[in-house]
Design a protein around this motif. Structure first.
Motif, PDB file in Angstrom:
ATOM      1  N   ASN A  64      14.809   7.729  -5.787  1.00  0.00           N
ATOM      2  CA  ASN A  64      15.211   7.427  -4.404  1.00  0.00           C
ATOM      3  C   ASN A  64      14.029   7.449  -3.441  1.00  0.00           C
ATOM      4  OD1 ASN A  64      17.745   7.337  -5.382  1.00  0.00           O
ATOM      5  ND2 ASN A  64      18.413   9.292  -4.523  1.00  0.00           N
ATOM      6  N   ARG A  65      12.821   7.412  -4.025  1.00  0.00           N
ATOM      7  CA  ARG A  65      11.622   7.541  -3.194  1.00  0.00           C
ATOM      8  C   ARG A  65      10.682   6.370  -3.471  1.00  0.00           C
ATOM      9  NH1 ARG A  65      10.385  12.780  -3.532  1.00  0.00           N
ATOM     10  NH2 ARG A  65      10.124  12.636  -5.756  1.00  0.00           N
ATOM     11  N   ARG A  66       9.983   5.933  -2.417  1.00  0.00           N
ATOM     12  CA  ARG A  66       8.982   4.882  -2.565  1.00  0.00           C
ATOM     13  C   ARG A  66       7.673   5.387  -1.966  1.00  0.00           C
ATOM     14  NH1 ARG A  66       9.178   1.273  -6.296  1.00  0.00           N
ATOM     15  NH2 ARG A  66       8.477  -0.746  -5.587  1.00  0.00           N
ATOM     16  N   ILE A  67       6.591   5.256  -2.698  1.00  0.00           N
ATOM     17  CA  ILE A  67       5.266   5.628  -2.164  1.00  0.00           C
ATOM     18  C   ILE A  67       4.504   4.333  -1.900  1.00  0.00           C
ATOM     19  CG2 ILE A  67       3.149   6.929  -2.561  1.00  0.00           C
ATOM     20  CD1 ILE A  67       4.676   8.771  -4.416  1.00  0.00           C
ATOM     21  N   LEU A  68       4.221   4.084  -0.641  1.00  0.00           N
ATOM     22  CA  LEU A  68       3.606   2.814  -0.245  1.00  0.00           C
ATOM     23  C   LEU A  68       2.193   3.039   0.283  1.00  0.00           C
ATOM     24  CD1 LEU A  68       6.509   1.180   1.830  1.00  0.00           C
ATOM     25  CD2 LEU A  68       6.089   1.017  -0.633  1.00  0.00           C
ATOM     26  N   LYS A 120      14.860  -4.582   4.204  1.00  0.00           N
ATOM     27  CA  LYS A 120      16.225  -4.313   3.739  1.00  0.00           C
ATOM     28  C   LYS A 120      16.193  -3.528   2.436  1.00  0.00           C
ATOM     29  CE  LYS A 120      18.407  -8.347   4.770  1.00  0.00           C
ATOM     30  NZ  LYS A 120      19.107  -9.584   4.371  1.00  0.00           N
ATOM     31  N   GLU A 121      15.289  -3.937   1.547  1.00  0.00           N
ATOM     32  CA  GLU A 121      15.165  -3.268   0.240  1.00  0.00           C
ATOM     33  C   GLU A 121      14.719  -1.803   0.433  1.00  0.00           C
ATOM     34  OE1 GLU A 121      12.271  -5.339  -2.279  1.00  0.00           O
ATOM     35  OE2 GLU A 121      11.676  -3.335  -2.974  1.00  0.00           O
ATOM     36  N   LEU A 122      13.731  -1.599   1.297  1.00  0.00           N
ATOM     37  CA  LEU A 122      13.204  -0.239   1.495  1.00  0.00           C
ATOM     38  C   LEU A 122      14.218   0.676   2.179  1.00  0.00           C
ATOM     39  CD1 LEU A 122       9.529  -1.071   2.575  1.00  0.00           C
ATOM     40  CD2 LEU A 122      10.248   0.067   0.459  1.00  0.00           C
ATOM     41  N   ALA A 123      15.103   0.078   2.987  1.00  0.00           N
ATOM     42  CA  ALA A 123      16.089   0.878   3.736  1.00  0.00           C
ATOM     43  C   ALA A 123      17.062   1.580   2.779  1.00  0.00           C
ATOM     44  CB  ALA A 123      16.833   0.000   4.723  1.00  0.00           C
ATOM     45  N   LYS A 124      17.087   1.171   1.505  1.00  0.00           N
ATOM     46  CA  LYS A 124      18.009   1.789   0.542  1.00  0.00           C
ATOM     47  C   LYS A 124      17.463   3.114  -0.010  1.00  0.00           C
ATOM     48  CE  LYS A 124      19.812  -2.657  -0.980  1.00  0.00           C
ATOM     49  NZ  LYS A 124      19.150  -3.737  -1.708  1.00  0.00           N
ATOM     50  N   TYR A 125      16.186   3.379   0.203  1.00  0.00           N
ATOM     51  CA  TYR A 125      15.604   4.610  -0.349  1.00  0.00           C
ATOM     52  C   TYR A 125      15.867   5.804   0.567  1.00  0.00           C
ATOM     53  CZ  TYR A 125      13.287   1.825  -3.883  1.00  0.00           C
ATOM     54  OH  TYR A 125      13.036   1.003  -4.938  1.00  0.00           O
ATOM     55  N   GLU A 126      15.793   6.982  -0.032  1.00  0.00           N
ATOM     56  CA  GLU A 126      16.023   8.206   0.734  1.00  0.00           C
ATOM     57  C   GLU A 126      14.720   8.691   1.381  1.00  0.00           C
ATOM     58  OE1 GLU A 126      17.950  12.393  -0.572  1.00  0.00           O
ATOM     59  OE2 GLU A 126      18.278  10.709  -1.918  1.00  0.00           O
ATOM     60  N   GLN A 127      13.597   8.328   0.775  1.00  0.00           N
ATOM     61  CA  GLN A 127      12.306   8.776   1.300  1.00  0.00           C
ATOM     62  C   GLN A 127      11.257   7.681   1.098  1.00  0.00           C
ATOM     63  OE1 GLN A 127      10.405  11.980  -0.876  1.00  0.00           O
ATOM     64  NE2 GLN A 127       9.294  12.683   0.944  1.00  0.00           N
ATOM     65  N   ILE A 128      10.442   7.473   2.120  1.00  0.00           N
ATOM     66  CA  ILE A 128       9.274   6.595   1.975  1.00  0.00           C
ATOM     67  C   ILE A 128       8.047   7.412   2.375  1.00  0.00           C
ATOM     68  CG2 ILE A 128       8.163   4.423   2.595  1.00  0.00           C
ATOM     69  CD1 ILE A 128      10.856   3.339   3.420  1.00  0.00           C
ATOM     70  N   ILE A 129       7.048   7.382   1.511  1.00  0.00           N
ATOM     71  CA  ILE A 129       5.775   8.056   1.816  1.00  0.00           C
ATOM     72  C   ILE A 129       4.737   6.958   2.061  1.00  0.00           C
ATOM     73  CG2 ILE A 129       4.017   9.661   0.989  1.00  0.00           C
ATOM     74  CD1 ILE A 129       6.143  10.844  -0.907  1.00  0.00           C
ATOM     75  N   PHE A 130       4.161   6.974   3.251  1.00  0.00           N
ATOM     76  CA  PHE A 130       3.167   5.963   3.630  1.00  0.00           C
ATOM     77  C   PHE A 130       1.765   6.562   3.499  1.00  0.00           C
ATOM     78  CE2 PHE A 130       5.883   2.769   5.610  1.00  0.00           C
ATOM     79  CZ  PHE A 130       7.024   3.481   5.906  1.00  0.00           C
TER      80      PHE A 130
END
Ligand code: ADE
Length: 250
Positions: free
Chosen positions: A85-89, A104-114
């Motif tokens: 549920n996490r994306r590291i960008l 829209k795709e990224l909005a489905k994740y619970e956590q984004i790390i930039f």
């Protein structure tokens, strides 16, 4: 959703996210934003986060150790979030293009790390080992990843339920449907001799919808013909496009 920013300049982001819609989303508990100062994870006494590139060349490259340590710390603080549920960008002009579709795709994740870099770039081991995806906001080079991270975070956050008011919803956005938006008007009906199009005050909802669709297609044809070429047009849209092309060539 939880947004984490690893950066040398957290104050850049704090200013932007401390106002307007994002601030309200944080206050409403829809968003949580955390900042991690990359320099805190440098281990030499000079707190060095960058170094010269092997092989020579100008500019500095972000060292791997501080970034690995910073990401590991963020992950350790997010153990309750499953890694799927996490994306590291990583913000980079070499990344995949950021689009509304991607938001829209990224909005489905619970956590984004930039991961925001400065200098000439990141040590390649950061890119290959730490990151799910490098993302670019356009074919130009900025001084750092903070602005791109803010752009992406803003576009993603406004897709989350409850962030936009009901009056301000995403379905009328440009790009929502692969087309640009249509012109909007508000009061007064006449301003310095410029009148609101009659159709918008006709009260005929079908006519208004058709006018808006036609204006969207016209805007797209004039400003972003590449989007129209990619789009499979429904019969009704094709008719509108034919009308527009005829009008343009009159
Ligand atoms: N860092 C520098 N320029 C960038 C861009 N265009 N997109 C994402 N990150 C960047």
């Amino acid at each position: 959703m939880k947004l984490d920013f690893i950066t040398l300049f957290p104050e850049m982001l704090q200013g932007v996210f401390g106002s307007s819609i994002i601030r309200r989303a944080v206050e409403a508990g829809i968003l949580r934003i955390d900042y991690t100062q990359l320099r805190d994870f440098a281990f030499d006494k000079f707190k060095q986060v960058d170094d010269t590139p092997f092989g020579g060349g100008s500019g500095m490259v972000l060292k791997p150790e501080p970034m690995f340590r910073a990401v590991r710390k963020v992950l350790a603080n997010s153990r309750d979030i499953p890694s799927v549920n996490r994306r590291i960008l990583l913000m980079s002009p070499d990344g995949v293009p950021f689009t509304q579709e991607k938001a829209k795709e990224l909005a489905k994740y619970e956590q984004i790390i930039f991961l925001c870099g400065h200098y000439e770039g990141f040590d390649a081991r950061i890119v290959t080992e730490l990151v799910d995806e490098a993302v670019s906001i356009g074919d130009y080079v900025l001084t750092g990843g903070e602005l791109p991270a803010m752009v992406i975070a803003d576009a993603v956050a406004r897709m989350l339920p409850g962030v936009l008011g009901a009056m301000d919803s995403a379905p009328t956005d440009s790009f929502y449907d692969g087309l640009l938006g249509f012109p909007q008007y508000t009061r007064p009906r006449s301003f310095e001799g410029l009148d609101v199009p009659e159709v918008l005050i006709s009260g005929d909802h079908a006519k208004i919808a058709r006018w808006r669709r036609k204006e969207s297609i016209k805007n797209t044809l004039l400003h972003r013909p590449d989007l129209l070429e990619q789009k499979e047009l429904a019969e009704e849209d094709q008719k509108l496009l034919d009308e527009i092309e005829k009008e343009i060539h009159l």
